[in-house]
Design an enzyme around this catalytic site. Structure first.
Site, PDB file in Angstrom:
ATOM      1  CD  GLU A 150      14.784  46.129  46.242  1.00  0.00           C
ATOM      2  OE1 GLU A 150      13.966  46.955  45.816  1.00  0.00           O
ATOM      3  OE2 GLU A 150      15.876  45.882  45.663  1.00  0.00           O
TER       4      GLU A 150
ATOM      5  CG  ASP B 149      17.827  27.923  36.186  1.00  0.00           C
ATOM      6  OD1 ASP B 149      17.236  27.306  35.281  1.00  0.00           O
ATOM      7  OD2 ASP B 149      17.666  27.673  37.396  1.00  0.00           O
TER       8      ASP B 149
END
Length: 303
Positions: free
Chosen positions: A101, A209
């Site tokens: 997207e 992360d």
């Protein structure tokens, strides 16, 4: 964990996803990543999508990213870009791609950081059923932290998982940076990791992360997570990572601690968690990270 449909060309992906005859009308390079090339694509029907590309043999990076985004989305706690598809293409000498997207760059919603903190706490509280088989910590597949492989072998103990699957592999890959004295300190440090860390109150899905570059403003104005390195572990490992490279605003930490109080002694454990990311940066980018790695190992091995 299911990964999206894989296509044998970008053209076939676009036709399957958006209808026969769909082509790329415009391509705009997007900066910001160290590993992949990224583009905003405008299609013949006016749609805009986001595409990452890499070499053909790096398709597993995109598969792991898709699995991670799917795991986060499954919690229904926090936003992620919708995955459209992935695959390989023979054009330009051959490349792999991931279609997502397109993020329009909407302005941030009111109380952006406080809302993000509460949503992250909800993600950390979400059930991890189906993500780990045969234990509590790890993940059902290995993945990547940047370009570096990340081992997710399942363990019943968080402290043993973090030692065996996070710190030890990074130390082994960085062995050429350390002399004999360093190696003795590293060995002593690893022998006592279980005394430095604590078992969590419950296992949590981690982004893995979580620094500022992997938090973006989504199409609803809220914080969305991108580029995950997911696994099931202790929530405070995610929070520690947020503090490593600049940190988030105080409002984020205040709201997170209110929603999900950290166990006592977190500040003493923070460097142990972040040693993993510093070692990863040492292995990926070189010796500029070595002094901080040695500082943490020296200090913690002396405790």
């Amino acid at each position: 964990m299911m990964i999206p449909q894989q296509f044998t060309s970008l053209e076939s992906a676009l036709c399957s996803l958006f209808g026969e005859g769909t082509k790329v009308e415009g391509t705009r390079p997007i900066s910001g990543g160290d590993i992949n090339e990224a583009y905003g694509l405008t299609l013949t029907g006016g749609e805009r999508i986001f595409m990452k590309t890499n070499t053909r043999d790096n398709l597993p990076l995109f598969a792991a990213e898709a699995v991670g985004l799917t795991a986060i989305a499954r919690t229904e706690a926090i936003g992620t870009p919708h995955i459209l598809g992935m695959g390989t293409d023979e054009g330009r000498g051959g490349y792999s791609f991931l279609l997502l997207e397109f993020i329009s760059g909407k302005s941030r919603s009111r109380n952006y950081w406080e809302s993000f903190a509460r949503q992250l706490a909800d993600m950390h509280r979400a059930s991890t059923d189906g993500l780990v088989s045969g234990g509590k910590y790890g993940f059902d597949s290995n993945n990547y932290i940047g370009r570096h492989s990340q081992i997710n072998t399942v363990r019943d103990s968080w402290t043993s998982f973090f030692r065996d699957c996070r710190l030890e592999p990074q130390f082994l890959d960085a062995a050429s940076y350390f002399d004999r004295g360093d190696q003795r300190r590293i060995s002593r440090f690893l022998d006592h990791v279980d005394e430095m860390l604590v078992e969590p109150e419950h296992p949590s899905l981690l982004h893995g992360d979580l620094w500022s570059g992997n938090v973006i403003t989504g199409n609803d104005g809220s914080a969305w997570l991108i580029d995950p390195a997911v696994y099931v572990g202790h929530a405070e490992a995610d929070i520690a990572m947020t503090e490593l490279f600049g940190g988030f605003p105080p409002a984020f930490y205040d709201a997170y601690r209110e929603a999900a109080p950290l166990q006592p002694g977190y500040e003493r454990r923070r460097d142990v968690y972040n040693l993993y990311h510093l070692l990863n940066h040492l292995n990926l980018f070189g010796r500029m990270y070595l002094p901080e790695v040695k500082r943490i190992v020296g200090r913690m091995s002396a405790i």
